[in-house]
Design a protein around this motif. Structure first.
Motif, PDB file in Angstrom:
ATOM      1  N   LEU A  34       1.394  -0.861  -0.294  1.00  0.00           N
ATOM      2  CA  LEU A  34       0.304  -0.132   0.130  1.00  0.00           C
ATOM      3  C   LEU A  34       1.007   1.040   0.073  1.00  0.00           C
ATOM      4  CD1 LEU A  34      -2.761  -1.006   2.858  1.00  0.00           C
ATOM      5  CD2 LEU A  34      -3.275  -1.308   0.393  1.00  0.00           C
ATOM      6  N   ALA A  35       2.269   1.484   0.627  1.00  0.00           N
ATOM      7  CA  ALA A  35       2.758   2.029   0.772  1.00  0.00           C
ATOM      8  C   ALA A  35       3.162   2.589  -0.291  1.00  0.00           C
ATOM      9  CB  ALA A  35       3.752   2.209   1.531  1.00  0.00           C
ATOM     10  N   ALA A  36       3.631   1.518  -1.093  1.00  0.00           N
ATOM     11  CA  ALA A  36       4.081   1.868  -2.441  1.00  0.00           C
ATOM     12  C   ALA A  36       3.903   2.972  -3.958  1.00  0.00           C
ATOM     13  CB  ALA A  36       4.661   0.349  -3.266  1.00  0.00           C
ATOM     14  N   VAL A  37       2.508   2.501  -3.316  1.00  0.00           N
ATOM     15  CA  VAL A  37       1.030   2.791  -4.876  1.00  0.00           C
ATOM     16  C   VAL A  37       1.526   4.671  -4.677  1.00  0.00           C
ATOM     17  CG1 VAL A  37      -0.923   3.328  -5.436  1.00  0.00           C
ATOM     18  CG2 VAL A  37      -0.397   0.985  -4.185  1.00  0.00           C
ATOM     19  N   PRO A  38       1.607   5.405  -6.210  1.00  0.00           N
ATOM     20  CA  PRO A  38       2.032   6.793  -6.429  1.00  0.00           C
ATOM     21  C   PRO A  38       0.633   7.293  -5.670  1.00  0.00           C
ATOM     22  CG  PRO A  38       2.020   5.196  -8.291  1.00  0.00           C
ATOM     23  CD  PRO A  38       2.037   4.378  -7.242  1.00  0.00           C
ATOM     24  N   GLY A  39       0.891   8.091  -4.649  1.00  0.00           N
ATOM     25  CA  GLY A  39       0.620   8.444  -4.075  1.00  0.00           C
ATOM     26  C   GLY A  39      -0.794   9.294  -4.756  1.00  0.00           C
ATOM     27  N   ASP A  40      -0.035   9.940  -6.340  1.00  0.00           N
ATOM     28  CA  ASP A  40      -1.275  11.726  -6.477  1.00  0.00           C
ATOM     29  C   ASP A  40      -2.340  10.311  -7.378  1.00  0.00           C
ATOM     30  OD1 ASP A  40       0.693  10.580  -8.382  1.00  0.00           O
ATOM     31  OD2 ASP A  40       1.770  12.515  -9.431  1.00  0.00           O
TER      32      ASP A  40
END
Lengths: 306, 306, 306, 306
Positions: C33-39
């Motif tokens: 989950l942390a690795a998904v691009p935040g934008d």
């Protein structure tokens, strides 16, 4: 061989002076407590044979605050007897001294007489049984300490009254459970008055002696029976030091009661009473230098009640 | 003049026999505890001079259950030292022995080593430091009591394991806060094994003696230092009797630890250790006859630690 | 006149892009989950007439996490009927989604099916009724969305399993109250599997349509009766947004369910379903851009369910 | 085609009469509520086009009690605007309407304006902004309902005052956190006065209409903006039915607020307001017949807000 309390106290005073209690702070919820010089320190031992040992500001009066709860309880017990324990339980609360959470869950019955709810309920009993409830604890302390002039400091009392809304919330919550006999304002006035009593460490050690001496006070009169005396000591040990009860029993190991004015009273049954006073408090509301001094005392004499 | 413990015990046994503990019940969450005859009664005193006094079923083994928590703690302390207190606090919880509420609020740090969460964390430490953690507490009790054959009852262990989901919930909650070092199943196995240890009241009084004797066991070896011994006693007094700690301190007034198998151990420091056993429990999970017997003992000898 | 959803969505996407959600963060308790691009940002509306409107990353799959709880509940309800509500209540909890406090106080009965305890209990029911419980929610979502290839992401599943101790604690606590029928490890595996399902916003809007359409899915089949559909919507509105339920009802005002993967599904009954996805979460665990986008949508169309 | 509300109401009245609400009881904490005949029943619908439908005791006044909280909130909102939400949150509490537990944990900030703490805080704001706070809610209801004679019943008020210690405890607890601007006694007087307002179901349905009509009252004046109106409805749905919020949303599914006098008000936005009154309460303090009647209404018209 009896311990050389005089030199032990002198040594403790010296070591306390060298230690830094910088993170500790005077209680500041009322101006009168905040204004006391933070480096005041007094320690007085009164042994069961009548000898007295002291160091520091032993004759400067301070606000006894929650230490009064012990004497109010004793006064109420002398008047109500065992019936008192129908109204107040005797268990550690495991939560803050002024919390309403357990009081709501347990429907207005306080966990013990040393949290605020319990002490307020004790004042309620005193209100029902004494002609001048607001003065009765001060007069009792006057008899116990041998100084009939002991009374509440009026400025402190007025401040307590002004900042007493949490205690009113506690009293009204008990009232809503029909667990308070007298009007809330009368009961909290009695409570604020007893918290505002001013005494010196010397007077306090004297007033506490009966708890070390099977119930016999400094004047040789019986304050409580030996069995009742043991019970008060048990209550102090399990409930007397706010939410630092366990750590204090662990590191010091004597029945004791503290107040946010910086006083701690304690006893080794059969040996002596002690009062230590220094106004800066640790995070739990106990005198930081006071706890350190008691740890040194126990270490020096090599025994506690355990 | 020493008390005549032999006749005191005989008198207590007689009076307990005449009293009715009908509302009290054996623990019944596992069959092995429910099956023990409810009128079993034993009481053994071992004094610091080596004399032993007993009455009743003093040599019948019972399930020690939570009494084991004291010895697991001592074993862990001997191995970890002060570091242990980073992981487990020393305050009364004010709530049930198997509650998860405070444990969640306080993020996986147990309030004290005598609630289940704390005892499980102690087992976790033992698991990290001993080759055979499942046997280590039994072996330690074997050395302390002088009977190397002490071990867990396998049927009781299997029942504990089968009914151990609440303890697994506690362990997983600590694990989720990263406050448990070893796998949950290994740690609770160690815990269930120590609860299932079978001992007699005589063996238990012997094993407990060091707590009355400044840390010196029945074989003359030092189990703990005098200061550490006082601390264990302080912990028992403030946290040893489930949610009846305050009432027990009030009415009996000695450091003690109870278990749902019906045993209670206690000490008067400098004088004696005592083990009383009777399987029927009061509403708080303490042996009803056991508490009554200890009250009679304190009344007979006229003193407690207070 | 129907709203021009296409231009509304385009406008929302533009405004979201210009806003700064800097204090919001991806869930980071598992690496996937942390690795998904935040934008990343996607928003899809599916109306009851079959029209579909979308903007942004509408076809990129994400981890649906707690959004799955709605579909697991519907699947269980179709199988168990009203009996389900004997096992799970329907009240807002007023506390964190993963708290054990109420669960202990209320003896193992979860407050609602959207806190973890309730969702785990729903999985338990699914485990008792479906041959392949671990795949049943994914297969159900496959049918609802029209994409039979929907399944759990195995890496996410393994991470969930590895970081699942809090959920194991919850499950064991229910087990200790005899409120869980199947073995804990089997039930939490089913739970972790459903949380790990990967879907796109488009698929999710399609799967959700029946909740806007009186229970009729995109293929015209009845998923739930109209009355049951209204009830699921009521549950989402009162319990669907973690501890931000009230604020979300206040500021947006539609039945919705969020997940820590950053998805939020919602409906306006009789009109449309919507799925918005953006991985950065606010302090309550809801997608920050997702909530902002839904507020803009409600403002643009000038109505909510209220 | 509009529903035939007249015959629906007649049918509901008939069915309610045949049902047995024996386990339900009038509120009995004050005599004036206990004395109301338990079989009273009234139901009034007012639609957005001005039509009115009624059945039963539609013109008998009752004590509106907590229903007043909605109107006090609206009055305060009109005066304070968004600033109000700095002082009161908008989340379901998950606990009893008069609990102090969350209020202590959350340091004097009420969870929502419909629990007592929140309503008392709203009264505090009214006290700061209106010349005659004790009459302001009654006058507001007079304008909304078209009956300027609406006022508090003095006997009920005196009873509220006499039994108001729990509310005083709540107010003092907020005061102790410095979260109450005015004196406790003045604020609770305003609160008791608004609870004691007497109105009929017809008047109440009229006063509630603006919540169904985008903020426009029966006299055509705007009471609140459409957006603010939606928000009040959202609050009623998530927080309006004591601890039965979830079940009510589930089984009825409209924004509603109940009082212990037996009244429930509700709306279907865009369609109608409804007031049902029957004094016997279920275990959660909601009118038993009132909830049943609203369920029948929703079933008859085949829709809720969901």
């Amino acid at each position: 061989m009896p311990a050389d309390y005089a030199s032990i106290l002198a040594d403790i005073a010296e070591r306390v002076k060298q230690r830094d209690f910088q993170t500790a702070r005077n209680a500041d919820y009322i101006p009168a407590l905040a204004a006391v010089p933070g480096d005041r320190f007094a320690m007085v031992i009164r042994d069961v044979n009548g000898a007295e040992y002291s160091t520091g500001d032993a004759d400067i009066p301070f606000s006894i605050q929650s230490v009064s709860k012990v004497f109010a309880l004793v006064l109420a017990l002398r008047s109500c007897g065992e019936e008192l324990w129908q109204a107040v339980r005797r268990e550690p609360s495991g939560s803050a001294f002024n919390s309403l959470i357990l009081l709501e869950q347990e429907e207005g019955i306080p966990r013990n007489p040393f949290i605020n709810a319990g002490a307020i309920r004790v004042c309620d009993m005193i209100s029902s049984r004494f002609a001048n409830p607001d003065r009765s604890v001060a007069e009792f302390l006057g008899r116990l300490s041998g100084n009939p002039d002991i009374r509440a400091d009026n400025d402190v009392y007025l401040s307590e009254d002004q900042h007493g809304n949490r205690n009113r919330a506690i009293a009204y919550l008990m009232k809503s459970f029909e667990k308070l006999d007298n009007p809330v304002e009368a009961v909290v006035r009695t409570y604020f008055k007893q918290c505002a009593i001013a005494m010196s460490a010397r007077e306090m050690a004297r007033a506490t002696l009966f708890l070390a001496n099977q119930g016999i006070g400094i004047d040789g009169n019986m304050v409580l029976s030996p069995a009742e005396t043991r019970r008060i000591n048990a209550l102090m040990l399990t409930c007397g030091m706010y939410d630092g009860v366990g750590d204090f029993a662990f590191s010091v190991g004597i029945p004791a009661k503290s107040g946010v004015g910086g006083a701690i009273i304690g006893v080794i049954p059969g040996e002596f009473s002690v009062c230590v006073w220094s106004p800066r408090l640790d995070a739990r509301g106990n005198s930081a230098a006071g706890i350190a001094a008691l740890e040194m005392l126990i270490e020096a004499i090599g025994r506690s009640v355990f």
